[in-house]
Design a protein around this motif. Structure first.
Motif, PDB file in Angstrom:
ATOM      1  N   ALA A  41       0.821  -1.212   0.000  1.00  0.00           N
ATOM      2  CA  ALA A  41       0.000   0.000   0.000  1.00  0.00           C
ATOM      3  C   ALA A  41       0.856   1.264   0.000  1.00  0.00           C
ATOM      4  O   ALA A  41       0.480   2.275  -0.598  1.00  0.00           O
ATOM      5  N   GLN A  42       2.011   1.219   0.643  1.00  0.00           N
ATOM      6  CA  GLN A  42       2.899   2.389   0.669  1.00  0.00           C
ATOM      7  C   GLN A  42       3.633   2.565  -0.660  1.00  0.00           C
ATOM      8  O   GLN A  42       3.858   3.680  -1.103  1.00  0.00           O
ATOM      9  N   ARG A  43       4.024   1.466  -1.277  1.00  0.00           N
ATOM     10  CA  ARG A  43       4.773   1.549  -2.530  1.00  0.00           C
ATOM     11  C   ARG A  43       3.896   1.876  -3.728  1.00  0.00           C
ATOM     12  O   ARG A  43       4.343   2.500  -4.670  1.00  0.00           O
ATOM     13  N   VAL A  44       2.636   1.412  -3.696  1.00  0.00           N
ATOM     14  CA  VAL A  44       1.722   1.604  -4.828  1.00  0.00           C
ATOM     15  C   VAL A  44       0.428   2.209  -4.286  1.00  0.00           C
ATOM     16  O   VAL A  44      -0.614   1.564  -4.247  1.00  0.00           O
ATOM     17  N   PRO A  45       0.496   3.468  -3.850  1.00  0.00           N
ATOM     18  CA  PRO A  45      -0.689   4.073  -3.240  1.00  0.00           C
ATOM     19  C   PRO A  45      -1.815   4.242  -4.252  1.00  0.00           C
ATOM     20  O   PRO A  45      -1.578   4.439  -5.441  1.00  0.00           O
ATOM     21  N   GLY A  46      -2.996   4.147  -3.747  1.00  0.00           N
ATOM     22  CA  GLY A  46      -4.189   4.315  -4.564  1.00  0.00           C
ATOM     23  C   GLY A  46      -5.359   3.619  -3.906  1.00  0.00           C
ATOM     24  O   GLY A  46      -5.223   3.045  -2.825  1.00  0.00           O
ATOM     25  N   ARG A  47      -6.495   3.669  -4.590  1.00  0.00           N
ATOM     26  CA  ARG A  47      -7.692   3.064  -4.008  1.00  0.00           C
ATOM     27  C   ARG A  47      -8.490   2.290  -5.041  1.00  0.00           C
ATOM     28  O   ARG A  47      -9.672   2.056  -4.859  1.00  0.00           O
ATOM     29  N   SER A  48      -7.844   1.879  -6.140  1.00  0.00           N
ATOM     30  CA  SER A  48      -8.615   1.200  -7.182  1.00  0.00           C
ATOM     31  C   SER A  48      -8.661  -0.312  -7.025  1.00  0.00           C
ATOM     32  O   SER A  48      -9.513  -0.958  -7.627  1.00  0.00           O
ATOM     33  N   VAL A  49      -7.767  -0.905  -6.240  1.00  0.00           N
ATOM     34  CA  VAL A  49      -7.747  -2.349  -6.036  1.00  0.00           C
ATOM     35  C   VAL A  49      -7.716  -2.627  -4.537  1.00  0.00           C
ATOM     36  O   VAL A  49      -6.949  -2.008  -3.803  1.00  0.00           O
ATOM     37  N   GLU A  50      -8.538  -3.566  -4.123  1.00  0.00           N
ATOM     38  CA  GLU A  50      -8.506  -4.000  -2.736  1.00  0.00           C
ATOM     39  C   GLU A  50      -7.848  -5.372  -2.687  1.00  0.00           C
ATOM     40  O   GLU A  50      -8.263  -6.293  -3.383  1.00  0.00           O
ATOM     41  N   VAL A  51      -6.811  -5.497  -1.876  1.00  0.00           N
ATOM     42  CA  VAL A  51      -6.103  -6.762  -1.692  1.00  0.00           C
ATOM     43  C   VAL A  51      -6.501  -7.296  -0.323  1.00  0.00           C
ATOM     44  O   VAL A  51      -6.272  -6.647   0.690  1.00  0.00           O
ATOM     45  N   ARG A  52      -7.091  -8.490  -0.329  1.00  0.00           N
ATOM     46  CA  ARG A  52      -7.598  -9.097   0.901  1.00  0.00           C
ATOM     47  C   ARG A  52      -6.847 -10.387   1.208  1.00  0.00           C
ATOM     48  O   ARG A  52      -6.692 -11.242   0.340  1.00  0.00           O
ATOM     49  N   VAL A  53      -6.417 -10.503   2.454  1.00  0.00           N
ATOM     50  CA  VAL A  53      -5.785 -11.729   2.934  1.00  0.00           C
ATOM     51  C   VAL A  53      -6.477 -12.082   4.252  1.00  0.00           C
ATOM     52  O   VAL A  53      -5.973 -11.773   5.332  1.00  0.00           O
TER      53      VAL A  53
END
Length: 128
Positions: A41-53
């Motif tokens: 999230a810090q390296r590729v900031p944005g809000r278009s993709v949500e990564v869920r684990v």
């Protein structure tokens, strides 16, 4: 920026457990997943993709159109061990997709350009 696993004892411990053929302890796995998600999230900031684990965490990343309500149109979901392997370069995006280890939906949900998270993630000591 140095890779997250070089800064995180949890990532190093999780990789050591996996390299030894075992499974990381639950708290180690949780902390490692969260460190690697935060780094993404810090390296590729944005809000278009949500990564869920699940159940460890989720982040939004990658520039582009953002969602404001409901389920986002671009979602990536995987388990904790798969995320660690992807983020550290031990497993490629294509291999994980072919094995059914990733659920990805939406046109922006391909994380392969952003993984592994650092140039030295393939080796536990940070040396290629």
């Amino acid at each position: 920026m140095s890779p997250a696993h070089n800064k995180s004892p949890a990532v190093a411990a999780a990789l050591a457990a996996l390299d030894a053929g075992g499974s990381p302890e639950k708290t180690t796995l949780r902390d490692a997943v969260r460190a690697l998600l935060t780094d993404l999230a810090q390296r590729v900031p944005g809000r278009s993709v949500e990564v869920r684990v699940p159940p460890y965490g989720a982040v939004q990343c990658i520039p582009g159109p953002r969602h404001t309500r409901g389920t986002p149109s671009n979602v990536v979901e995987t388990d904790g061990v798969t995320w660690i392997l992807l983020a550290t370069g031990r497993l490629s995006w294509a291999e994980a997709m072919a094995a059914g280890k990733i659920k990805a939906s939406g046109i922006r949900a391909d994380l392969s350009p952003y993984l592994p998270e650092g140039p030295d993630f393939g080796s536990p000591e940070g040396v290629p």
